[in-house]
Design an enzyme around this catalytic site. Sequence first.
Site, short mmCIF file in Angstrom:
data_model
loop_
_atom_site.label_atom_id
_atom_site.label_comp_id
_atom_site.label_asym_id
_atom_site.label_seq_id
_atom_site.Cartn_x
_atom_site.Cartn_y
_atom_site.Cartn_z
N GLU A 67 -7.36 8.13 -1.89
CA GLU A 67 -6.60 7.24 -2.78
C GLU A 67 -7.49 6.09 -3.27
O GLU A 67 -7.43 5.69 -4.44
CB GLU A 67 -5.36 6.73 -2.04
CG GLU A 67 -4.58 5.60 -2.72
CD GLU A 67 -3.96 5.96 -4.06
OE1 GLU A 67 -4.08 7.11 -4.51
OE2 GLU A 67 -3.37 5.06 -4.69
N TRP A 111 21.81 -7.26 -0.16
CA TRP A 111 21.59 -5.83 0.00
C TRP A 111 21.32 -5.64 1.49
O TRP A 111 20.28 -6.03 2.00
CB TRP A 111 20.40 -5.42 -0.86
CG TRP A 111 20.26 -3.96 -1.01
CD1 TRP A 111 20.93 -3.16 -1.88
CD2 TRP A 111 19.37 -3.12 -0.29
NE1 TRP A 111 20.52 -1.87 -1.72
CE2 TRP A 111 19.57 -1.81 -0.75
CE3 TRP A 111 18.44 -3.34 0.73
CZ2 TRP A 111 18.87 -0.73 -0.24
CZ3 TRP A 111 17.75 -2.27 1.24
CH2 TRP A 111 17.97 -0.98 0.75
N GLU A 114 -10.05 5.65 -11.72
CA GLU A 114 -9.16 5.56 -12.88
C GLU A 114 -9.18 4.17 -13.50
O GLU A 114 -8.92 4.02 -14.69
CB GLU A 114 -7.75 6.00 -12.53
CG GLU A 114 -7.02 5.13 -11.55
CD GLU A 114 -5.60 5.61 -11.25
OE1 GLU A 114 -4.99 6.26 -12.10
OE2 GLU A 114 -5.12 5.34 -10.14
N LYS A 161 -8.21 5.33 -7.16
CA LYS A 161 -7.91 4.03 -7.79
C LYS A 161 -9.14 3.49 -8.49
O LYS A 161 -9.07 3.00 -9.61
CB LYS A 161 -7.45 3.00 -6.74
CG LYS A 161 -6.06 3.13 -6.21
CD LYS A 161 -4.96 2.63 -7.11
CE LYS A 161 -4.36 3.76 -7.89
NZ LYS A 161 -3.34 4.55 -7.23
N CYS A 178 17.99 -8.16 -2.31
CA CYS A 178 18.83 -9.35 -2.42
C CYS A 178 18.41 -10.19 -3.61
O CYS A 178 17.25 -10.19 -4.02
CB CYS A 178 18.70 -10.20 -1.16
SG CYS A 178 19.06 -9.30 0.34
N ASN A 222 16.19 -13.61 1.16
CA ASN A 222 15.84 -12.26 0.70
C ASN A 222 14.66 -11.80 1.54
O ASN A 222 13.69 -12.54 1.70
CB ASN A 222 15.45 -12.32 -0.78
CG ASN A 222 14.87 -11.00 -1.27
OD1 ASN A 222 15.13 -9.94 -0.69
ND2 ASN A 222 14.10 -11.06 -2.35
N GLY A 223 14.72 -10.58 2.09
CA GLY A 223 13.58 -10.08 2.87
C GLY A 223 13.96 -9.84 4.32
O GLY A 223 15.14 -9.73 4.66
N ARG A 239 19.13 -5.37 -9.06
CA ARG A 239 18.37 -5.21 -7.82
C ARG A 239 19.18 -4.44 -6.76
O ARG A 239 18.62 -3.99 -5.77
CB ARG A 239 17.99 -6.59 -7.24
CG ARG A 239 17.09 -7.38 -8.17
CD ARG A 239 17.09 -8.85 -7.80
NE ARG A 239 16.28 -9.14 -6.64
CZ ARG A 239 14.99 -9.48 -6.67
NH1 ARG A 239 14.37 -9.57 -7.82
NH2 ARG A 239 14.34 -9.73 -5.57
N LYS A 284 1.47 6.95 -17.84
CA LYS A 284 2.22 6.61 -16.62
C LYS A 284 3.00 7.81 -16.12
O LYS A 284 3.08 8.08 -14.94
CB LYS A 284 3.16 5.44 -16.92
CG LYS A 284 3.96 4.96 -15.71
CD LYS A 284 3.05 4.33 -14.67
CE LYS A 284 3.77 3.99 -13.38
NZ LYS A 284 2.84 3.89 -12.25
N HIS A 329 -22.20 16.88 6.75
CA HIS A 329 -22.18 18.24 6.20
C HIS A 329 -22.50 18.25 4.70
O HIS A 329 -22.15 19.20 4.01
CB HIS A 329 -20.83 18.90 6.48
CG HIS A 329 -20.53 18.99 7.95
ND1 HIS A 329 -21.18 19.88 8.77
CD2 HIS A 329 -19.72 18.26 8.74
CE1 HIS A 329 -20.75 19.71 10.01
NE2 HIS A 329 -19.87 18.73 10.02
C1 F6R Z 1 -2.70 7.27 -9.88
C2 F6R Z 1 -1.42 7.70 -10.39
C3 F6R Z 1 -1.20 9.14 -10.61
C4 F6R Z 1 0.23 9.53 -10.23
C5 F6R Z 1 0.50 10.99 -10.60
C6 F6R Z 1 1.88 11.44 -10.16
O1 F6R Z 1 -2.75 5.89 -9.71
O2 F6R Z 1 -0.56 6.91 -10.65
O3 F6R Z 1 -2.12 9.90 -9.90
O4 F6R Z 1 0.41 9.33 -8.87
O5 F6R Z 1 0.38 11.16 -11.99
O6 F6R Z 1 2.88 10.71 -10.82
P1 F6R Z 1 4.35 10.72 -10.26
O7 F6R Z 1 4.34 10.06 -8.93
O8 F6R Z 1 5.15 9.95 -11.29
O9 F6R Z 1 4.79 12.14 -10.16
#
Ligand code: F6R
Length: 607
Positions: A479, A74, A486, A483, A2, A98-99, A27, A602, A502
């Site tokens: 995960e 939405w 990286e 995080k 929204c 919104n929400g 949006r 990215k 183990h």
């Molecule tokens: C970690 C990260 C990467 C992506 C991976 C897959 O923070 O962003 O490990 O998750 O490169 O990318 P997608 O999801 O775009 O296929």
Amino acid sequence: MCGIVGVLGSGSIAGSIVDALKRLEYRGYDSAGVATLENGKLERRRAEGKLKNLEAKLAAAPLLGSIGIGHTRWATHGKPTETNAHPHASRGLAVVHNGIIENFKALREELAAKGYAFATQTDSEIAAFVVEDELAKGKSPAEAVHAGLKRLRGAFALVYLFEGENNLLIGARQGAPLAVGYGDGEMYLGSDALALAPFTDRVAYLEEGDWVVVRREGADIRDASGKPVQRRIQRSPAGSLLAEKGNYRHFMAKEIHEQPEVVGHTLAHYVDMAAMRLKPFAWPVDPKTLGRISIVGCGTAYFAGLVGKYWIERFARLPVEIDVASECRYREAPVERNGLTIVISQSGETADTLASLRYVKDNGSKTVGVVNVPTSSIARLTDAAAPTLAGPEIGVASTKAFTCQLAAMACLAISLGRARGAIDEAREAALLAELVLTPGLLAEALKLEPAAETVAHAIARARDVLYLGRGTAYPLALEGALKLKELSYIHAEGYPAGELKHGPIALIDEAMPVIVIAPRDAVFEKTVSNMQEVAARGGRLVLIGEKHAAEEAAVAIEHVLAMPDMGANFAPIVYAAPIQMLAYHTAVIMGKDADQPRNLAKSVTVE
Ligand code: F6R
């Protein structure tokens, strides 16, 4: 999602409100509306469909007021009809929202018993009635909104317009964004600076829990307790608006804080919130015929798939095989003809994931794409789309896309369970009732940010960090370690807590933080035993878990990130927030670039 616009202007402002709403079209929406005050009286125009329908209504019956609110809706609760379109009105006021308001059913029953009559199927209408109810006790509009907000639970943004108050709008932010625009003798409110761009480039962003009394002379911003607060007025240059950071230092921080909103919208795509049923999902193969299911992804998307495996096996009683895409594409895995593969990707362009998709398709598998970019190659190549509605993710490290992937996977798992008869209608409703609480719980969890920053100071001094979890907290441990690695370049590993003895227990010493992710689930006691094993060897424990659970654990824990009490089924969606904040703050403390870590891209479109 929204979109919200509010204007305290001069002359007739309905046309300008519609122009501002056009900037929020990106949006997504399916109905729209505007309300203004004419001689102090509320007048509304609303329409199904696109803004041109609303413009036609305004052309036929213009609104002349110089103060007003507008909305693109939405649909979440109730169909996208004119009746359900915002602004919603009750005696003496109108509101745009919104929400998601989680406790709307309970409030509706409470207010219906007092004689309030509801005209819509939306959760939003309740936001009008709670404030009317407070006004009826003799409160001023500002007092009534402040009291009303305390009665609402969930993740949302609101703007109120009051009859007879030609110089007053009141806005509130609790889990969804709201910005204040400063003009010359005019003032504005909007979902983002983009909406306010036709009016002003001077914008302040409300922070979590803020609410604001806006008059043409300026804005009086208060925090949740009612204390006046200052929020910096910033200039938003027109060219940078689509990718702006708002109050945040980094996109990653902004994206972490967007999660209550975008997870809510992702859930609303799959769940009919009013009926507490899943909307129909067009599986490309009949789930009843499946003997197993495959999941493929890379990195964070792979970990979302791993959580999905636990959920599909639990709710649909269907065995799941999961592969990292770079392994799947070359190991010549046998593919079941007319079987089902779920491919998970934020970008929809990751080379290995795309190649795996082609491999399983060529070998006869049907495919579902859990993808964030709807125009991407993976979204176009899969047989059925299971979108995540995270919006553009700019920070290289995935945050909001991950929690939206989890939200989508939870819905797919419940859908598979229903289609296969593994869960009945009552269990579906109970699971969904638990799932739709996650946006509000995420908003709660985000309040741990100062505590996470404190812990990050300790982590920033470490050379190695171990993350432990059991059940669905195990993929989250993986995960968390990814995080941290990286973003901060600190070596980290995620392990199933039960595997500790183990091997990795040999690493425990006074120098290595051990971060334990322990929601109160069926294996909580087992995880407590693992914490005792770490404590007995002088290990430095950080617990991410519920406060009472931490007290009961009776283990020497150095830091506790005290999570809100919640059901355990969908805890990964909420527990993702503290692990993201830990990694983010560690990187910032160490002077690393949180948005663009070294060596990373990215979208990994090469092998
Ligand atoms: C970690 C990260 C990467 C992506 C991976 C897959 O923070 O962003 O490990 O998750 O490169 O990318 P997608 O999801 O775009 O296929």
